[in-house]
Enzyme design. Structure first.
Site, PDB file in Angstrom:
ATOM      1  N   LYS A 178       0.761  -1.121  -0.037  1.00  0.00           N
ATOM      2  CA  LYS A 178      -0.125   0.034   0.069  1.00  0.00           C
ATOM      3  C   LYS A 178       0.858   1.325   0.078  1.00  0.00           C
ATOM      4  O   LYS A 178       1.618   1.433   1.004  1.00  0.00           O
ATOM      5  CB  LYS A 178      -0.914  -0.007   1.266  1.00  0.00           C
ATOM      6  CG  LYS A 178      -1.866  -1.319   1.432  1.00  0.00           C
ATOM      7  CD  LYS A 178      -2.262  -1.484   2.790  1.00  0.00           C
ATOM      8  CE  LYS A 178      -3.361  -2.547   3.109  1.00  0.00           C
ATOM      9  NZ  LYS A 178      -2.629  -3.892   2.736  1.00  0.00           N
ATOM     10  N   HIS A 410      -6.637  -2.792  12.962  1.00  0.00           N
ATOM     11  CA  HIS A 410      -5.928  -2.914  11.522  1.00  0.00           C
ATOM     12  C   HIS A 410      -4.414  -2.502  11.526  1.00  0.00           C
ATOM     13  O   HIS A 410      -4.079  -2.672  10.332  1.00  0.00           O
ATOM     14  CB  HIS A 410      -6.768  -2.378  10.520  1.00  0.00           C
ATOM     15  CG  HIS A 410      -6.601  -3.034   8.883  1.00  0.00           C
ATOM     16  ND1 HIS A 410      -6.008  -2.404   8.043  1.00  0.00           N
ATOM     17  CD2 HIS A 410      -7.059  -4.092   8.557  1.00  0.00           C
ATOM     18  CE1 HIS A 410      -5.802  -3.240   7.304  1.00  0.00           C
ATOM     19  NE2 HIS A 410      -6.383  -4.446   7.258  1.00  0.00           N
ATOM     20  N   ASP A 417      12.518  -0.688  21.408  1.00  0.00           N
ATOM     21  CA  ASP A 417      13.291   0.266  22.321  1.00  0.00           C
ATOM     22  C   ASP A 417      12.959   1.685  22.306  1.00  0.00           C
ATOM     23  O   ASP A 417      13.805   2.858  22.558  1.00  0.00           O
ATOM     24  CB  ASP A 417      14.796   0.011  21.996  1.00  0.00           C
ATOM     25  CG  ASP A 417      15.462  -1.162  22.201  1.00  0.00           C
ATOM     26  OD1 ASP A 417      14.863  -1.971  23.063  1.00  0.00           O
ATOM     27  OD2 ASP A 417      16.291  -1.515  21.556  1.00  0.00           O
TER      28      ASP A 417
END
Length: 515
Positions: A178, A410, A417
């Site tokens: 995407k 979603h 860290d």
């Protein structure tokens, strides 16, 4: 005897039909040659005003990447639309899914408007959700400034189910990437597809997700990844797949009808804010300056590819010293992943996993794979939080002025860290690791990582059930309420009997490698 012969004949006819419709032929090579020429990202000339604006922003932090986080649905769509409207040279859009709904129509409509201005538009889609969109996409490709290609398509456009059965190995692998890139200068990468549930435009379901808007050196990596997929042998021009004669005017009217069927006021308000941010250079006020690297799978899903998502992300997690916070809506770590996370937790690293509860998930089958690993992870002191089905985003914007009746996680997010974070399309499950192609940004940015962690932690206790083990090592779900009271459940909370049955049934089948 006659009944037996008839049954055998019927089975043979069904099998013959499956073979006939399932083994569809590859599109005509002549059409592929005619409509598919290799093309590559355009390089913005220095005199382009958008490039001048980006260069001015980059002058504040030379060599770094400007990153803005898009955490809520309406703003995430508004930012995309504002960028498309700002495009002067090119738009490259790569999506797993563009749905035939309001936000899908808004997105495609603005791509058409950009093409009308002379902007070159390249749209690359996976074929998983295009079954009702063939004619619309064919109509869009009739514009001289737009090309549409479909990745790993169903060759048989009418009988997709039988095509899937007859060509399962090929079609089972999907392009889950995407990204949206404007003028080769600014990209949006994350977990959102283009569809109403991803942008708070449905009143029954809202997917909580996250994207990163980026400019700087990493955008070139995103453009190169797009070109790799765009020119791959499995990317087919729409004209070679849909051979029908399409009424372009009728399809565009259909698009307009979708746009006028709902109120767009909330989107327009958010869109105005992003227009102002982009136009008056105040974008720098919401930016984080980060080192960034793109992880992206090869179109062939070759694990030896240098930028492969799963292997690179595993290395980053393996170097964690203090904390790992991971959010994966579909979390099926498998034996190796579960052992790896457990070993990291036992080494002293604080490991927290956020995923969907059975009541919240939109894919109950995935829960069947996930639940097998909870006990092991909890015994290794991994913290597990399962999102409630009614979890509300704080101050949520919505198209319809109210929150959806059911929320579902979603976002695919890893924070290591509190210094590095990964935002992308990758779920920690066998499908993302072995079958689907994925992508995402690894950002080295302590300030941003700390802020994202804090925002997640602030309301996590109230948005989720914490899964724990009692003194007899039985699973318990602890719900904390805002009045400081707690409820402890001994079974999957708020999950219907039907959902529990679905998860149980799938759990009996050897399907984990497909989840």
């Amino acid at each position: 005897m006659d009944a037996t012969k008839f049954l055998v004949k019927l089975i043979m006819m069904a099998f013959a039909g499956l073979v006939f419709f399932g083994c569809a032929q590859r599109p005509d090579p002549a059409l592929i040659v005619q409509y598919k020429q290799a093309s590559y990202a355009l390089i913005a000339p220095d005199e382009l005003s958008n490039k001048q604006s980006i260069m001015q922003l980059q002058s504040y932090q030379p060599g770094k990447n400007g990153i803005a986080i898009l955490p809520d649905g309406v703003s995430a769509l508004a930012a995309r639309i504002a960028l498309i409207e700002k495009a002067q040279l090119s738009i490259d859009a790569q999506y797993y899914m563009i749905k035939e709904d309001l936000t899908g129509a808004i997105f495609l409509g603005h791509l058409l408007k950009a093409a009308e201005r002379g902007v070159r538009v390249r749209l690359l889609m996976d074929d998983i959700n295009t079954n009702n969109y063939d004619d619309m996409l064919k109509a869009i490709t009739m514009h001289p400034n737009i090309e549409v290609r479909i990745f790993n398509p169903f060759y048989n456009r009418r009988f997709r189910v039988t095509n899937m059965l007859g060509d399962f190995q090929r079609l089972n692998s999907r392009m889950h990437n995407k990204s949206l890139t404007i003028d080769g200068l600014i990209s949006v990468v994350g977990g959102r597809n283009i569809g109403d549930e991803y942008f708070s435009a449905r009143d029954d379901l809202d997917f909580a997700d996250i994207d990163a808007m980026a400019f700087g050196p990493v955008v070139q990596q995103v453009s190169q990844a797009f070109d790799l997929y765009w020119n791959d042998r499995r990317s087919y021009p729409m004209e070679a797949l849909n051979l029908k004669s399409v009424d372009q005017d009728a399809q565009l009217r259909r698009l307009e009808q979708q746009l006028f069927s709902q109120s767009l006021k909330p989107l327009l308000q958010a869109h105005t804010r992003y227009q102002q941010l982009i136009s008056n250079h105040s974008l720098r006020d919401v930016l984080y300056w980060c080192d960034a690297e793109l992880f992206v799978d090869h179109p062939d899903k070759n694990p030896d590819f240098a930028q492969d998502v799963a292997s690179n992300l595993a290395q980053v997690l393996g170097r964690a010293k203090q904390t790992i916070l991971l959010s994966s809506p579909y979390f099926v770590p498998g034996v190796a992943g579960s052992q790896g996370l457990s070993a990291i937790a036992k080494s002293g690293v604080d490991v927290s996993v956020i995923t969907n509860s059975l009541a919240a998930t939109d894919v109950a089958a995935v829960h069947a794979g996930y639940k097998n690993y909870r006990q092991q992870l909890l015994e290794a002191n991994v913290f597990i939080y399962e999102i409630k089905p009614d979890a509300k985003q704080r101050q949520r914007l919505a198209f319809f002025g109210k929150g959806a009746s059911r929320a579902s996680l979603h976002s695919k997010l890893f924070v290591i860290d509190q210094e590095k974070l990964f935002i992308g399309s990758f779920n920690w499950d066998p499908r993302s690791i072995n079958l689907n192609t994925e992508m995402g940004l690894l950002l080295s940015c302590p300030n941003l990582a700390d802020k994202v962690t804090q925002q997640i932690r602030d309301n996590l206790d109230y948005k989720s059930y914490q899964v724990q083990l009692d003194s007899n090592h039985r699973l318990r779900w602890r719900e904390k309420l805002r009045n400081q009271t707690e409820i402890v459940y001994s079974q999957e909370p708020k999950a219907t009997l039907w959902r529990k049955f679905q998860a149980w049934l799938v759990g009996l089948l050897p399907l984990e490698d497909q989840l």
